[in-house]
Design a protein around this motif. Structure first.
Motif, short mmCIF file in Angstrom:
data_model
loop_
_atom_site.label_atom_id
_atom_site.label_comp_id
_atom_site.label_asym_id
_atom_site.label_seq_id
_atom_site.Cartn_x
_atom_site.Cartn_y
_atom_site.Cartn_z
N GLY A 34 -11.77 -17.09 137.79
CA GLY A 34 -11.59 -15.90 136.94
C GLY A 34 -10.15 -15.70 136.52
N ASP A 35 -9.28 -16.58 137.01
CA ASP A 35 -7.85 -16.35 136.84
C ASP A 35 -7.24 -17.30 135.81
OD1 ASP A 35 -5.77 -14.79 137.59
OD2 ASP A 35 -5.08 -16.14 139.17
N PHE A 36 -8.08 -17.84 134.93
CA PHE A 36 -7.62 -18.91 134.04
C PHE A 36 -6.40 -18.52 133.21
CE2 PHE A 36 -7.54 -21.22 130.04
CZ PHE A 36 -7.57 -22.53 130.49
N ASN A 37 -6.47 -17.35 132.57
CA ASN A 37 -5.40 -17.01 131.64
C ASN A 37 -4.04 -16.90 132.31
OD1 ASN A 37 -6.99 -17.04 129.37
ND2 ASN A 37 -7.59 -14.89 129.58
N ARG A 38 -4.02 -16.23 133.48
CA ARG A 38 -2.75 -16.06 134.18
C ARG A 38 -2.24 -17.42 134.68
NH1 ARG A 38 -0.49 -16.37 138.38
NH2 ARG A 38 -2.40 -17.15 139.36
N ALA A 39 -3.16 -18.24 135.26
CA ALA A 39 -2.75 -19.53 135.80
C ALA A 39 -2.27 -20.46 134.69
CB ALA A 39 -3.91 -20.17 136.57
N ALA A 40 -2.95 -20.40 133.55
CA ALA A 40 -2.55 -21.26 132.44
C ALA A 40 -1.15 -20.87 131.95
CB ALA A 40 -3.56 -21.15 131.30
N ALA A 41 -0.91 -19.56 131.88
CA ALA A 41 0.40 -19.12 131.42
C ALA A 41 1.48 -19.60 132.36
CB ALA A 41 0.41 -17.58 131.31
N SER A 42 1.21 -19.57 133.66
CA SER A 42 2.26 -19.98 134.59
C SER A 42 2.46 -21.50 134.55
CB SER A 42 2.00 -19.43 136.00
OG SER A 42 1.37 -20.38 136.80
N ALA A 43 1.37 -22.27 134.32
CA ALA A 43 1.54 -23.73 134.18
C ALA A 43 2.35 -24.06 132.93
CB ALA A 43 0.17 -24.41 134.13
N LEU A 44 2.10 -23.32 131.86
CA LEU A 44 2.82 -23.56 130.61
C LEU A 44 4.31 -23.30 130.76
CD1 LEU A 44 0.28 -22.04 128.10
CD2 LEU A 44 1.06 -24.41 128.14
N ALA A 45 4.63 -22.33 131.65
CA ALA A 45 6.03 -21.97 131.83
C ALA A 45 6.73 -22.86 132.84
CB ALA A 45 6.12 -20.50 132.26
N ASP A 46 5.98 -23.74 133.50
CA ASP A 46 6.54 -24.56 134.58
C ASP A 46 6.97 -25.92 134.04
OD1 ASP A 46 6.96 -26.25 136.79
OD2 ASP A 46 5.58 -25.05 138.03
N ALA A 47 8.27 -26.11 133.90
CA ALA A 47 8.79 -27.33 133.27
C ALA A 47 8.41 -28.59 134.06
CB ALA A 47 10.31 -27.23 133.13
N ASP A 48 8.39 -28.49 135.40
CA ASP A 48 8.03 -29.66 136.23
C ASP A 48 6.61 -30.11 135.95
OD1 ASP A 48 10.44 -29.83 137.45
OD2 ASP A 48 9.87 -28.60 139.19
N VAL A 49 5.71 -29.13 135.95
CA VAL A 49 4.30 -29.44 135.70
C VAL A 49 4.13 -30.07 134.33
CG1 VAL A 49 2.08 -28.34 135.22
CG2 VAL A 49 3.30 -27.79 137.32
N GLN A 50 4.80 -29.49 133.35
CA GLN A 50 4.69 -30.03 131.99
C GLN A 50 5.21 -31.46 131.93
OE1 GLN A 50 3.09 -28.61 129.39
NE2 GLN A 50 2.50 -27.03 130.85
N ARG A 51 6.29 -31.72 132.65
CA ARG A 51 6.87 -33.06 132.65
C ARG A 51 5.92 -34.05 133.35
NH1 ARG A 51 11.11 -35.17 136.55
NH2 ARG A 51 9.76 -33.78 137.66
N ASN A 52 5.34 -33.63 134.46
CA ASN A 52 4.48 -34.55 135.21
C ASN A 52 3.20 -34.88 134.47
OD1 ASN A 52 6.31 -34.68 137.28
ND2 ASN A 52 5.40 -32.95 138.38
N MET A 53 2.80 -34.01 133.54
CA MET A 53 1.56 -34.28 132.80
C MET A 53 1.80 -35.10 131.54
SD MET A 53 -1.08 -31.17 133.17
CE MET A 53 -0.01 -29.91 132.51
N ARG A 54 3.07 -35.33 131.24
CA ARG A 54 3.36 -36.05 130.00
C ARG A 54 2.75 -37.45 129.97
NH1 ARG A 54 9.22 -34.45 128.87
NH2 ARG A 54 9.51 -36.00 130.47
#
Lengths: 480, 243
Positions: free
Chosen positions: A6-26
Motif C-alpha cells: 500500500g506504500d508504493f507512492n511514498r517508496a517510489a518517491a524515495s527510490a527516485l530521490a536515492d542517487a545510489d539506487v538510481q546508479r545501481n539500476m542503470r
C-alpha cells in the motif's frame, strides 16, 4: 512477511530521490536487457519457441490437477514424498515438523521466491533452526533483513561499499573492496555451513510431470550444494511450475535462461529425481516436494488473470520496464516486483491493500514484448484497475463512489451524442475562463485538483476540432 | 492423501471443472509435447545424426565451450589427455586430486601420471556412511576434481554428468578446479537430443537420481553486476576434447 504494497507512492518517491539506487539500476537495461536481446537474436526460431512454450503452459494450467497428480506419483516412485499445501502456513508447518523430527539445526537454502513469499526464514528462526541463504545475493539481503530487489538479482540495489560493510560486520576480518574478494569472503563463510547443515531447501524452476524430475537453474553452484550435501532435501514449489514432458525442457531452459541473463545456458542446470539410489556415491537420503497454492488458485479461477501462472520468473519484464527501472524493486512492497509483480503480488496478498500496483505502469507494453511466454501483462493490469473501479470480485470493496460513477455515466452519455458534446464544450469553455493562463489549465479546483498536481492541462480550445474539421472539409470541397 | 485430494478439488473448482463426472484427463497424455511412441526412433535418429556430424559437432563444442568460460584442450591420445590434466594440476599446485570412477580415466592411467609428479589421486566411490563423510572431507580439501562426462552439448558448450553408481556428485563441485574429459562419441548437437535421450532413459527404467548440466565456471554477478567466477563451485574449468 507483512506486505507493504500500500506504500508504493511514498517508496517510489524515495527510490527516485536515492542517487545510489538510481546508479545501481542503470545496468539493468544495458546489461540484462541487451543481453536478452542478443540471445534472442542468436537463437533459431525464437518466436516459434515462445508460441509453443505459451501453448504448453496454457495446456498444463488447464489440466493442472492432472499434471500435478502425475508429477506427484513419479516423485514418489523415485523415493520422494509429496505434500500439497494450500497456503504458506501449511507449507511452513510441514517443513518445521520435518526439521523437528530429524533434529535439524541448520538449513542451507538455495534462492526461492516462494520461500520469501512464505516468510519461511522467520518461521525457521522462531523454531530455533538456523536458515542460511547461500545464493550470494540472497545471503546479502538476508543479512539486511530485506526482500529481493529483483527476481534474478536480489541484491541489485546494494553498492559494493554497502556489501563491504555488511560482510565485514558479519564475518569480521578485513574490509574488502573488490567484488572478487567480497565473493571469496562469502564463499569461505558459507563453505562451513554446507558441511554443517542437516537439511537443504531449494525452490523449483520446473517439475517434469512425466518423470517426476525437479529442475533447478543456478549459476553459483549453491543449488548443487543444497541438493548434494545434506541428508534431507526439501524442494518448495508454486503449483504452476509443473510441465508435462522431459522433451519440453530444451525449449523451456532456452527461453528462461536467455530471457533472464542472456546466457546460452546457466552454469548449472540440475535435475533431481528423488533420493540417492543405493549404489550412488552420495546424495540425500530423503527428498520432500512441497507444492504450494497460497493464493494462486485466485488467479487460476479468473480467466482474465490465469495467464499470470504461465510466468517462468525470468525477470525480463522488470529489465524492460521503464517504471521498474526508476522506482526499483522495494517500491512494490512485497516479494515480487516489476510488471509481473504488479499482477502477482496483489493477487497473492490483497488487491485492496495494493491499489496502486495496477497503476504502476504506463501500459507501454514493453513487458509483453519481452515475455518468453507472451504474458499480456498490460491487459491484466487494466483488468485489475477495472475490478477495483467496478467493485469486482478481487476488489473486496463496493464500487467506485457515486460521484465518480455518475461522472463517468455522464461522460459516456455526452460523447455518444454530438449535440451534448457540443453543449458540454461550450459550458467548459465558459467555466474554465478564470482558470486559464497562457492557454493552459494550471490548477483545477477539487475534486479535480489531483489531475493538475504534477502537470498542466491544455485549455479547452476556443474552436473545437469538430468545427475546424467541418470548415476545412468545406474549404477543400470548394477549392477542389 | 487428504492434503492432495483437497488441493486437487480446489484446483478443479477454480477451473470450473468441479461438476461431478467432469473429465480431468487432457485429450492426450503428452498433448503438445513430442509423442513418447516415437521416442525410440527419435533417440536413434539423434544418435546417428550426432555420429555422422561428429567433426562438425566437436568444432562447434570447442567454440561454444570456450565462450562459456571453459579452457578447451583438444587432444588426440589418452596419454596426451593425462599429460594435460597433470599440467593443469601442477598449475594449481595441487596436492590432492579427486576423480570420479569413469572408465575413461582408468584407461588413461591418470593416477600414475599424477603420482609421478607427487600428486595424490583419490577415486570417489561408494561406501558406507563414515566412508561418505571421509570422501566429503577429501573432496573439500582437494585442489582439483577430474571427471569424464556422459554427454556434451555443442549448442551450449556444456557437459552433462549423471550421478550413478561410482560417480560422485561432489567431484565436479567442491574443488576449486574441475577437468571434464569428453569423448567424441558423447557429443550431441543440442539440448533437445539430450532430453530425448533422458526421456528414453526414464522409459527404460534407468533415469537415475541426478543429472547435472555444467556450462562453464561457477559464477555470480550479484555484487554491482560485476561478473565473478568461483562462487560455490569451481572457478576454473577445463574441457578436454578427446579426438
Amino acid at each position: 512477511m507483512k506486505p507493504k504494497t500500500g506504500d508504493f507512492n511514498r517508496a517510489a518517491a524515495s527510490a527516485l530521490a536515492d542517487a545510489d539506487v538510481q546508479r545501481n539500476m542503470r545496468g539493468l537495461y544495458d546489461g540484462f536487457h541487451m543481453a536478452r536481446e542478443r540471445a534472442a537474436e542468436a537463437t533459431p526460431n525464437w518466436e516459434d519457441l515462445r508460441d509453443r512454450a505459451r501453448a504448453v503452459k496454457a495446456h498444463t494450467i488447464e489440466y493442472l490437477d492432472h499434471y500435478l497428480g502425475m508429477a506427484a506419483e513419479n516423485v514418489e516412485r523415485a523415493g520422494g514424498k509429496v505434500f500439497f499445501a494450500k497456503d504458506a502456513d501449511e507449507a511452513s508447518r510441514y517443513i518445521l515438523d520435518l526439521a523437528a523430527a530429524r533434529g535439524v539445526k541448520t538449513v542451507i537454502k538455495s534462492k526461492s521466491m516462494l520461500s520469501e513469499e512464505m516468510g519461511l526464514n522467520a518461521r525457521l528462526e522462531e523454531a530455533g533452526v538456523e536458515p542460511v541463504e547461500t545464493d550470494l545475493g540472497e545471503y546479502l539481503i538476508q543479512l539486511r533483513g530485506e526482500t529481493p530487489y529483483h527476481i534474478v538479482a536480489p541484491a541489485l540495489h546494494l553498492s559494493k561499499e554497502q556489501v563491504a560493510d555488511l560482510l565485514q560486520e558479519e564475518i569480521g576480518g578485513p574490509r574488502y573492496e573488490r567484488a572478487e574478494d567480497l565473493t571469496a569472503a562469502a564463499r569461505e563463510q558459507l563453505r562451513g555451513k554446507f558441511f554443517e547443515a542437516d537439511m537443504g531447501i531449494t525452490g523449483a524452476n520446473f517439475l517434469v510431470a512425466e518423470t517426476g524430475t525437479l529442475v533447478l537453474v543456478t549459476n553459483e553452484g549453491n543449488g548443487r550444494m543444497c541438493t548434494s550435501m545434506p541428508k534431507v532435501h526439501v524442494a518448495i514449489m508454486g503449483m504452476e511450475k509443473v510441465v508435462p514432458s522431459m522433451e519440453d525442457m530444451g525449449m523451456f531452459l532456452r527461453l528462461l535462461i536467455r530471457s533472464a541473463t542472456g546466457q546460452r545456458l546457466s552454469s548449472y542446470v540440475t535435475l533431481v529425481n528423488g533420493v540417492r539410489r543405493d549404489d550412488d556415491v552420495d546424495g540425500p537420503e530423503e527428498f520432500h516436494l512441497v507444492v504450494v497454492d497460497n493464493g494462486r488458485s485466485k488467479m487460476l479461477a479468473d480467466p482474465a488473470l490465469r495467464e499470470a501462472l504461465y510466468c517462468l520468473r525470468c525477470g525480463a519484464c522488470l529489465n524492460a520496464c521503464p517504471v521498474y527501472r526508476k522506482v526499483g524493486g522495494h517500491s512494490y512492497g512485497w516479494v515480487y516486483s516489476g510488471p509481473i509483480g504488479a499482477v502477482v503480488s496483489p493477487m497473492l496478498t490483497s488487491l485492496p491493500d495494493a491499489k496502486d500496483l495496477p497503476y504502476a505502469s504506463s501500459l507501454c507494453g514493453a513487458c509483453r514484448e519481452v515475455c518468453p511466454v507472451r504474458i499480456d501483462i498490460p491487459r491484466m493490469l487494466l483488468h485489475m484497475r477495472s475490478d477495483l473501479a467496478e467493485g469486482g470480485p478481487h476488489s473486496g470493496s463496493p464500487r467506485a463512489s457515486l460521484a465518480e460513477r455518475l461522472t463517468m455515466k455522464a461522460w459516456r452519455l455526452a460523447v455518444a451524442r454530438p449535440w451534448m458534446l457540443r453543449l458540454a464544450n461550450r459550458l467548459a469553455r465558459l467555466a474554465q475562463r478564470p482558470l486559464v493562463k497562457d492557454g493552459r489549465l494550471r490548477k483545477l479546483p477539487p475534486p479535480l485538483s489531483a489531475w493538475t498536481r504534477h502537470r498542466t492541462f491544455p485549455a479547452v480550445a476556443s474552436r473545437p476540432f469538430r468545427d475546424r474539421w467541418r470548415s476545412e472539409l468545406r474549404k477543400s470541397r470548394r477549392d477542389g | 492423501m487428504a492434503d492432495r485430494q483437497a488441493f486437487m478439488a480446489s484446483i478443479r473448482r477454480a477451473l470450473g471443472r468441479d461438476a461431478p463426472g467432469a473429465s480431468v484427463q487432457p485429450p492426450s497424455e503428452t498433448a503438445l509435447s513430442l509423442d513418447p511412441a516415437d521416442l525410440d526412433a527419435r533417440a536413434r535418429a539423434a544418435a546417428n545424426d550426432a555420429s555422422e556430424r561428429s567433426d562438425e559437432l566437436m568444432d562447434a563444442l570447442a567454440r561454444s565451450a570456450a565462450s562459456a568460460g571453459w579452457k578447451v584442450a583438444r587432444v588426440s591420445t589418452l596419454e596426451e589427455a593425462a599429460g594435460y590434466i597433470r599440467s593443469a594440476a601442477l598449475d594449481v599446485e595441487a596436492k590432492t586430486v579427486v576423480r570420479s570412477a569413469h572408465e575413461l580415466l582408468d584407461s588413461m592411467g591418470i593416477d600414475a601420471a599424477l603420482a609421478n609428479v607427487g600428486i595424490r589421486a583419490e577415486t570417489m566411490t561408494a561406501g558406507d556412511e563414515s566412508g561418505r563423510e571421509a570422501l566429503r572431507e577429501t573432496a573439500f580439501h582437494a585442489e582439483m576434481g577430474v571427471t569424464g562426462a556422459d554427454y556434451a552439448i555443442a549448442e551450449t558448450g556444456s557437459v552433462a554428468l549423471l550421478a550413478r553408481a561410482e560417480v560422485s556428485r561432489l567431484v565436479a563441485l567442491l574443488p576449486p578446479a574441475h577437468v571434464a574429459v569428453v569423448e567424441r562419441a558423447i557429443v550431441l548437437p543440442s539440448l533437445d537430443e539430450l532430453f530425448t535421450l533422458r526421456r528414453g532413459a526414464f522409459y527404460d527404467g534407468n533415469l537415475g537420481s541426478y543429472m547435472n548440466i555444467i556450462t562453464g565456471p561457477s559464477r555470480s554477478a550479484d555484487i554491482e553486476q560485476t561478473l565473478v567466477t568461483g562462487v560455490h563451485g569451481p572457478g576454473e574449468v577445463h574441457m578436454v576434447l578427446l579426438e
